[in-house]
Design a protein around this motif. Structure first.
Motif: not given
Lengths: 453, 482
Positions: B114, B300, B110, B308-309, B103
């Motif tokens: 998002y 996400v 990401l 982060h996932l 990440d």
């Protein structure tokens, strides 16, 4: 907003319609009308949009690292001719080829894709694509459930964990049970155990992936294939690294009746996970259960060769709740990319690419195995990835490698708690001797320091 | 051999050993693997790069896309696909990013996900979106799995019915069936809408979900939607919004405000992602607050300035696909949002509805429009009268349009309108294009009265004439054989 209207156009058009304003045209009942301000990213002119994304792109530092990641998404060489062809507007901006007369080119390309998949898998027919490898497995299982009338499927635990997870998601919807058969000590499916489980005659299908998630080539025993046949279980072959098909005996060789796989390796970008392209191929008897679109060859009203979407009575827009699947939009453009890739490489190029993957991964394996403290737990043959046991938490070792700007592979503890000291490492034709030396050197340094317990 | 005019299959050309040198020559495979694991033969053709380039260039020339002409395919929102989006999505930092990149080394990707997720949530009035589903139908499946799990956890397992209006897309009932739900079809009234009275008749303690699209596939706005949602909610059911027609409402109303609990979007429709001949699509799945925990994994999340996932979501239905999202499409969709902002998106819907109504009024001069009132982004016309008078069907009009260089509208859908043509011009077409299209269609309808045979024979300018679909289905030829 890419609309060409001048204020004068808008006025004239409103007048033709006979309405006073745009707001009147779009009016909705007061109780549902938008009241608050929307929190959407701000409007920017095109050059600043590019700048904004350049800024975001720069934060993906991972692309600059030496990488040994694979595990279902592979870095392979992509000839530039692919983008030059696939990004042509005629292909890129077409919809599903419903109007065959003006879609002959795309339809022929899909027919060629179906043929390539058949030739590679050894199956009789293939569909026009499904979303990806994981959904291909789920759809293949649904085919088998329909054919057998049973309510359980059996999958090898050495199938990609994400594929198994997606299969579970789908099967939860259908109230179907998914059982797993363990892998044996050698890192391949426990065929004997699988054969015993099939004897219950409860399973619609048994799915085995080769090379499996641990990188090992599966060679299902004749006992297992006989058990499948005796119990009326449909064998499903799963393929996550399609390039391996250029070297390995096709799944048809061990009796697979359905092959579900992922063709990302054929020229499709890794793109942080998508879009990719799943495929489903099967023997003739499963033709009417195959999900999604199929292109067939026929003739036009003057007897000329023509291609058309066919056997649509299986599909949701005709059959609605009795369709074989709900899939509508598939991954046509990725299938086109894969078809062009296969055409460019041909038999010779695919063999060469496969040989290079085999060679580089063996070079990597031997360099890694030479590092004190590392052991390769399996001696099964592999294609381009394998497991290395680093004797301490893989997570810590991978973090150490990252400090050296190396992505050392996938931490298997993430999927198999008992393998938390193991890393799945991949080398392709793009992996260099320098990459391998850097990884081996860094591993030596990291493992020289005793692990703190 | 192919007939004159046809293009030979790639398998019918080439010579073994006519290889392109992308790689050095590999060692024999027997050097690496035991013989019994290797395949005996690989019957694929070797073609020169030039021959492959010519082959696919010629195939492209036999394929009609938006770039070639007007594409009024109803419910498909075939608007211009801005090239800047492709330029951005194919940047190496996005295209070459591996899904298992840690990440902290994929923060840009990401952030894209998002920002897109947050923007869509605001734009459509949902608590959160998942970018996991690969297409609209895939998101429908995800949403119904959420509903199934939600009711199971509440102990309401007797809710096994999904209500679908007769104007619904075919994927709706097919998705419902994949979750074990029974499908109840609900007729629309003479005004082409679902009425509160009708919904009361079918809703009950066994109702799980009511799936609707608004505007519906006739292009009409369901004005009673809030009352319909209230009836479904009172009975304990959930409301699902099929977002295929979202291009009509932006900036005016939101599914969340209409009372929907679940929805999907087709970013390959509303947000200009190229359809690529039938995919890849991208189908974000939105939910109201009480269903957020059930979204597919991963999600996400933002923690301070880091993304982060999140895979650790115990109530989730699980993943719907191998990896996180059709990410390259998320990049394109976000680039499109940046090109518009909220005001621009409102303008998009305004002009899409303006174009549809303008074309509707022009076409109503010479063709039946069964619902002659203000429509939204699309409308339906019918060839029923022409069929009675001259035997000319919707299909014939559609095929004749191909000869004028237009893509045909969606035909024979929705099912409740006989001889239906469903027309969606989108906002990216100019008044001149709409005028020219209406004029061409007027000429075709004129011809239907004077020379119907000419329409039965259409198209005549295309590389093939009407295709024998019956033969294709009766004698399936789905692949080339050596």
């Amino acid at each position: 907003m890419y609309a060409p209207h001048t204020e004068r156009d808008v006025e004239q058009m409103l007048q033709t319609i006979g309405i006073a304003s745009l707001d009147e045209l779009l009016r909705v009942p007061a109780e549902i009308a938008l009241k608050q301000k929307l929190d959407v990213v701000p409007a920017l002119p095109e050059y600043l949009i590019q700048r904004r994304f350049a800024h975001l792109a720069a934060q993906n530092q991972g692309v600059e690292y030496r990488s040994f990641l694979g595990a279902g998404s592979y870095r392979h060489y992509v000839p530039p001719a692919i983008a030059a062809l696939a990004m042509r507007g005629e292909f890129l901006t077409a919809y599903t080829p419903y109007q065959a007369e003006v879609s002959q080119g795309y339809l022929q390309a899909i027919y060629e894709w179906q043929t390539y998949i058949c030739l590679l898998t050894g199956m009789d027919l293939a569909d026009a694509s499904v979303y990806d490898g994981a959904t291909a497995l789920a759809e293949a299982a649904i085919m088998a459930l329909g054919a057998s009338g049973r309510r359980k499927v059996l999958v090898s635990r050495a199938i990609h964990p994400n594929y198994r997870a997606v299969l579970r998601t789908y099967c939860d919807g259908l109230d179907v049970e998914v059982d797993e058969v363990a892998f044996a000590r050698g890192g391949v499916t426990d065929y004997r155990l699988a054969a015993e489980m099939l004897a219950t005659k409860e399973y619609a299908a048994i799915a085995i992936q080769s090379p499996n998630f641990l990188g090992n080539v599966e060679e299902p025993s004749s006992d297992l294939t006989q058990a499948a046949s005796a119990s009326g279980t449909i064998p499903i072959g799963v393929v996550a690294e399609a390039l391996a098909l250029a070297a390995l005996a096709p799944p048809a060789a061990w009796g697979a009746q359905i092959v579900a796989g992922e063709a990302q390796s054929f020229g499709v970008a890794m793109a942080y996970g998508g879009p990719y392209v799943g495929f489903i191929a099967a023997t003739e008897e499963h033709m009417r259960r195959i999900p999604g679109r199929l292109v067939g060859k026929t003739v036009d009203n003057a007897g000329r060769t023509a291609y058309v979407l066919t056997l649509q009575a299986r599909e949701q827009h005709i059959r609605r709740e009795r369709a074989t699947s709900n899939i509508c939009t598939n991954q046509a453009h990725c299938a086109l990319i894969a078809t062009i890739y296969l055409a460019l490489l041909g038999k010779t190029g695919l063999r060469d690419a496969a040989a290079l993957n085999l060679a580089r991964s063996r070079e990597l394996a031997s360099a890694v195995a030479n590092v004190a403290g590392i052991r390769l737990p399996y001696d099964a043959p592999f294609f381009n990835e394998f497991v290395a046991d680093v004797g301490r938490p893989a997570r810590d070792v991978l973090a150490g490698l990252r400090a050296n700007r190396i992505l050392g592979g996938v931490d298997l503890g993430r999927f198999y708690p008992e393998l938390d000291s193991c890393i799945l490492m991949t080398a392709t034709e793009l992996t260099t001797t320098g990459d391998i030396a850097a990884l081996a050197g860094a591993l030596k340094e990291i493992l020289r320091v005793p692990a703190h317990v | 051999m192919s007939e004159a005019g046809a293009i030979a299959l790639i398998f019918e050309s080439g010579q073994e050993g006519r290889a392109n040198r992308y790689f050095e020559q590999g060692k024999p495979l027997e050097n690496f693997l035991p013989r019994q694991l290797l395949r005996d033969e690989l019957p694929l053709p070797d073609n020169s790069e030039l021959d492959v380039v010519r082959h696919f260039t010629r195939l492209s020339q036999r394929t009609f896309g938006i770039d070639l002409g007007f594409y009024p395919l109803g419910s498909c929102t075939m608007k211009y696909n801005p090239r800047v989006n492709d330029a951005i999505a194919t940047r190496p930092e996005f295209a070459e990013l591996h899904p298992y990149t840690p990440d902290d080394l994929a923060q840009g990707a990401l952030a894209v996900m998002y920002e897109l997720e947050r923007s869509l949530s605001s734009l459509f009035g949902m608590a959160a979106f998942s970018l996991n589903p690969s297409a609209g139908a895939h998101a429908e499946l995800g949403a119904l799995l959420i509903a199934k799990k939600y009711f199971k956890e509440r102990g309401e397992t007797s809710r096994d019915k999904v209500i679908v209006p007769d104007t619904a897309h075919g994927t709706n009932p097919a998705s419902a069936a994949m979750c074990g739900f029974k499908v109840i079809s609900m007729p629309s009234n003479e005004r082409g809408r679902v009425s509160v009275a009708e919904i009361r008749k079918v809703v009950g303690a066994d109702t799980a979900v009511c799936m609707m699209t608004n505007p519906n596939t006739l292009g009409l706005f369901e004005e009673e939607i809030a009352a319909i949602a209230a009836v479904v909610h009172e009975a304990g059911g959930l409301m699902y919004y099929d977002g295929a027609n979202a291009n009509a409402i932006m900036g005016y109303t939101r599914p969340g405000d209409m009372g929907f609990d679940l929805m999907h979007l087709n970013t390959h429709k509303t947000f200009t992602i190229p359809h690529g001949g039938g995919g890849a699509g991208h189908g974000p799945l939105g939910v109201a607050a009480h269903l957020v925990d059930y979204l597919p994994t991963p999600v996400v999340v933002r923690e301070e300035s880091n993304f982060h996932l999140d895979f650790d979501r115990p109530k989730s239905i699980g993943p719907l696909r191998s990896f996180w999202s059709n990410f390259a499409h998320a990049v394109r969709a976000l680039a499109y949002l940046y090109a518009n902002g909220s005001e621009g998106l409102k303008r998009v819907s305004q002009l899409a509805v303006l174009n549809a109504n303008y074309l509707r009024v022009k076409i109503a001069e010479f063709l039946e429009t069964p619902y002659p009132e203000i429509c939204r982004h699309e409308f339906v016309a019918s060839a029923q009268r022409l069929k009675k008078q001259n035997g000319v069907r919707a299909l014939d009009l559609a095929k004749a349009l191909l000869d004028y260089g237009y893509m045909a509208p969606t035909m024979y859908f929705p099912l409740l309108v006989p001889e239906c043509l469903m027309i969606e011009p989108t906002e990216t077409e100019s008044k001149e294009t709409l005028d020219a299209f209406a004029e061409a269609l007027a000429k075709i309808v004129q011809r239907a009265h004077t020379d119907p045979q000419a329409l039965f024979d259409a198209p005549v300018t295309t590389v093939v004439g009407r295709v024998d679909e019956t033969r294709a289905a009766r004698q399936p030829d789905l692949r080339w054989r050596p």
